[in-house]
Design an enzyme around this catalytic site. Sequence first.
Site, PDB file in Angstrom:
ATOM      1  N   GLY A 247       0.767  -1.247   0.000  1.00  0.00           N
ATOM      2  CA  GLY A 247       0.000   0.000   0.000  1.00  0.00           C
ATOM      3  C   GLY A 247       0.790   1.285   0.000  1.00  0.00           C
ATOM      4  N   CYS A 351     -10.464   3.029 -29.181  1.00  0.00           N
ATOM      5  CA  CYS A 351     -11.808   3.580 -29.416  1.00  0.00           C
ATOM      6  C   CYS A 351     -12.600   3.667 -28.121  1.00  0.00           C
ATOM      7  CB  CYS A 351     -12.551   2.706 -30.400  1.00  0.00           C
ATOM      8  SG  CYS A 351     -11.663   2.534 -31.924  1.00  0.00           S
ATOM      9  N   TYR A 380       1.776  -1.886 -12.125  1.00  0.00           N
ATOM     10  CA  TYR A 380       0.420  -1.862 -12.675  1.00  0.00           C
ATOM     11  C   TYR A 380       0.380  -1.238 -14.067  1.00  0.00           C
ATOM     12  CZ  TYR A 380      -0.241  -2.885  -7.771  1.00  0.00           C
ATOM     13  OH  TYR A 380      -0.135  -3.457  -6.523  1.00  0.00           O
TER      14      TYR A 380
HETATM   15  N1  LLP Z   1      -1.074  -7.050  -0.819  1.00  0.00           N
HETATM   16  C1  LLP Z   1      -2.373  -7.167  -1.188  1.00  0.00           C
HETATM   17  C2  LLP Z   1      -3.227  -8.089  -0.474  1.00  0.00           C
HETATM   18  C3  LLP Z   1      -2.869  -6.395  -2.252  1.00  0.00           C
HETATM   19  O1  LLP Z   1      -4.142  -6.513  -2.601  1.00  0.00           O
HETATM   20  C4  LLP Z   1      -2.009  -5.499  -2.921  1.00  0.00           C
HETATM   21  C5  LLP Z   1      -2.492  -4.693  -4.041  1.00  0.00           C
HETATM   22  C6  LLP Z   1      -0.660  -5.432  -2.502  1.00  0.00           C
HETATM   23  C7  LLP Z   1      -0.237  -6.210  -1.447  1.00  0.00           C
HETATM   24  C8  LLP Z   1       0.335  -4.519  -3.157  1.00  0.00           C
HETATM   25  O2  LLP Z   1      -0.060  -3.198  -2.997  1.00  0.00           O
HETATM   26  P1  LLP Z   1       0.939  -1.990  -3.380  1.00  0.00           P
HETATM   27  O3  LLP Z   1       2.114  -2.046  -2.422  1.00  0.00           O
HETATM   28  O4  LLP Z   1       1.363  -2.192  -4.766  1.00  0.00           O
HETATM   29  O5  LLP Z   1       0.116  -0.796  -3.187  1.00  0.00           O
HETATM   30  N2  LLP Z   1      -4.087  -1.496 -10.104  1.00  0.00           N
HETATM   31  C9  LLP Z   1      -4.058  -0.514  -9.043  1.00  0.00           C
HETATM   32  C10 LLP Z   1      -3.505  -1.063  -7.764  1.00  0.00           C
HETATM   33  C11 LLP Z   1      -4.243  -2.295  -7.247  1.00  0.00           C
HETATM   34  C12 LLP Z   1      -3.620  -2.852  -6.004  1.00  0.00           C
HETATM   35  C13 LLP Z   1      -4.227  -4.159  -5.645  1.00  0.00           C
HETATM   36  N3  LLP Z   1      -3.676  -4.784  -4.493  1.00  0.00           N
HETATM   37  C14 LLP Z   1      -3.267   0.700  -9.526  1.00  0.00           C
HETATM   38  O6  LLP Z   1      -2.821   0.704 -10.668  1.00  0.00           O
HETATM   39  O7  LLP Z   1      -3.135   1.671  -8.795  1.00  0.00           O
END
Ligand code: LLP
Length: 421
Positions: A247, A351, A380
């Site tokens: 996060g 499109c 992402y």
């Molecule tokens: N752990 C869990 C359980 C998760 O669901 C996620 C991300 C992470 C770790 C890693 O989170 P990070 O450190 O990358 O914030 N597609 C979206 C982000 C979706 C994140 C989903 N879960 C974007 O492009 O912002």
Amino acid sequence: MITSGSLVNQSFRHIDSELTCDGVSIESIVERVGTPVYVYSGRAIRQAYREIDTAFGSYPHAIHYALKANSTLAIVRLLQSIGSRADANSAGEILVALRSGFAPSNIIFTGVGKTKDELELAVSKDLGAINAESVGELDRIAAIAVAHDTEARVALRVNPDIDAGSHPNISTGLRSNKFGVPIQDARTIYRERRRRRGLTFVGVHIHIGSQITSIEPLRSAAQALVSLALELKADGIQLEHLDLGGGLGIAYEGRPIISPVDYANAVLPELKKIGLRVILEPGRAIVGRAGALIARIVDIKRFPDGRQFAVLDAGMTELLRPAMYGSYHQIVPVAPRHSTESSWDIVGPICESSDVFAKDRLMPALEVGDLVAILDTGAYGSVMASNYNRHFFAPEVLVDYNKWTTIRRRQTLDDVLALET
Ligand code: LLP
């Protein structure tokens, strides 16, 4: 606003008015592999990983890189080689992690809606932990483990009803979200199942969202998790770890945001109340800033009301984030012209009206044929690509130790049609 022709981030910078990645000319990469192309800096990935690792210092911790952010084999292997562990969200990601050399015990399996086959795989491989999303899932894991005559290492994902303060589509810790079980139910669930055959409770898991840019929600989540763990301890349930999820946000807009050190300083005092090993699942914070999507301008449109559009050969098929979350990415010309800046809409060729990377963005003069770099697309980006409009997956290039290699070639018509009759 953007200042082109200068340092744009640690790895991508203009040298002699030309964009480079760790000193390697972006144009020279494009000459060989074409556009669109994702370019990554190995140095930036290592540096981001080490920053998080160092921030937690001597407190017992393990970084499980969240493969969902970018699971291209060479990137995952790079992280494995520097000591990272893995967080997988599907059978596909578990298999990529295994193929990349991670020991099963260093892989945790998270995710809403794990299928029976995925749970079978996780149990039979004896993964480090399965983060269970529900009571039903715990029971399914137990049944599979008993059938395999083994014990599955599990942690329950709890939902603390905390607002992560990020985009609603990537907030996961509110009661209204589909994720985890309400934290107040967790104690009973652990108590009732603590002696269940097939289950060994090794931890508790929380993940309240992604691209979090303020410290309070992260501190509150840690606080909630630690108080639950203290209650479980009082019940005689000995855990091995607390999993704080991922996060941690990155500075898409260039303004400073919370750092790994701020994060560690906020959660460590909480963790020290129980002393359990902490697991972190960062994805974006490790690879996000390390990547850029390079695209070519294929058309320029000027409307009588003064609006001007630069149409790229990359679109929401290569980078979905702006269309999906209205998210901001810096965009810089690879070879900026010395001209006054004016307002541009930078759009893709798909499109869909939402296929827009930037509206009213100040940019120097742009012309058809120019290259632009969309920054901070290491996380992402390629993982969310699609073949919509029959766009073929763009290649990926890794720059490391002054050399670059194609770590994924461009998809071809034959690759795509191989699956079809
Ligand atoms: N752990 C869990 C359980 C998760 O669901 C996620 C991300 C992470 C770790 C890693 O989170 P990070 O450190 O990358 O914030 N597609 C979206 C982000 C979706 C994140 C989903 N879960 C974007 O492009 O912002």
